[in-house]
Design an enzyme around this catalytic site. Structure first.
Site, PDB file in Angstrom:
ATOM      1  N   HIS A 117      42.182  48.357  39.352  1.00  0.00           N
ATOM      2  CA  HIS A 117      42.010  49.468  38.416  1.00  0.00           C
ATOM      3  C   HIS A 117      41.054  50.493  39.023  1.00  0.00           C
ATOM      4  CE1 HIS A 117      44.031  47.090  35.320  1.00  0.00           C
ATOM      5  NE2 HIS A 117      43.340  46.061  35.804  1.00  0.00           N
ATOM      6  N   ARG A 172      33.749  28.961  61.014  1.00  0.00           N
ATOM      7  CA  ARG A 172      34.063  28.476  62.364  1.00  0.00           C
ATOM      8  C   ARG A 172      35.567  28.319  62.495  1.00  0.00           C
ATOM      9  NH1 ARG A 172      35.462  23.082  62.379  1.00  0.00           N
ATOM     10  NH2 ARG A 172      34.741  21.773  60.646  1.00  0.00           N
TER      11      ARG A 172
END
Length: 211
Positions: A114, A182
């Site tokens: 929105h 990672r």
């Protein structure tokens, strides 16, 4: 361009028009029926999903209750996808999910946004941006994915994370906002949870299956 056509264009549009609502309600009725099925009614659930979704592969399982703004009408599922309780897909435009991906409880994938300008929000305007999730991902409990995000293959996202940016393949990511921690690699061929080791025979079976 009509408001119906703007669903997939990224343009601002008014989502409460008669043309949109009449079509949307057809799929929301199917969604209602899906959520009222009994656990033993697996064939009925499968038939409903095939009528609700844009695409859905074989061996997919969605645990009711399932929530979707268009009843899954703009959702494209690969095969062997699993979704735990309370999956919410705000599918005002397209959501793509690759094979073997899993959703923990209470995951939200949203395509609708929105405008920041309050006067436009007051009038009910919105815009949509598609979401793409790759193959063999795992989204932990309570993950939220916002509009326009692309997630690569083999990505694991920690519980409670809010994904606001794209995530590359073969990574472990978590946090609010979600970030890569990672790569998934050699360590994960030895340990499946903390100091719990994967049985060598299981690894051998996996390697043989991929030979």
């Amino acid at each position: 361009m009509t408001d119906r056509e703007k669903l997939h264009s990224g343009d601002l549009y008014f989502p409460m028009g008669k043309e949109i609502l009449e079509e949307q309600l057809v799929y929301l009725d199917l969604l209602y029926d899906f959520n009222q099925t009994r656990p033993a009614e697996m064939d009925k659930r499968d038939a409903l999903l095939r009528n609700m979704f844009a695409e859905i592969g074989g061996n997919c399982y969605i645990e009711p209750p399932f929530h979707a703004n268009w009843g899954g009408h703009h959702v494209h599922f690969g095969k062997s996808i699993y979704a735990n309780f309370n999956l919410t897909l705000v599918d005002d435009t397209h959501i793509y999910v690759g094979d073997y991906t899993m959703f923990g409880p209470n995951v939200v994938v949203a395509t609708a946004g929105h405008p920041l300008l309050p006067e436009l929000r007051e009038q009910g305007y919105q815009y949509n941006a598609p979401v793409r999730i790759g193959k063999n991902c795992w989204l932990g409990a309570g993950v939220v994915v916002v509009p326009g995000v692309t997630i690569g293959d083999n990505v694991v996202i920690g519980a409670g994370s809010i994904v606001t940016k794209d995530l590359p393949s073969n990574t472990l990511a978590a946090g609010n906002p979600c970030r890569v921690l990672r790569e998934i690699g050699a360590h994960d061929r030895t340990y499946y949870f903390k100091d719990r080791k994967i049985d060598a025979s299981l690894l051998a079976e996996l390697d043989a299956g991929h030979a």
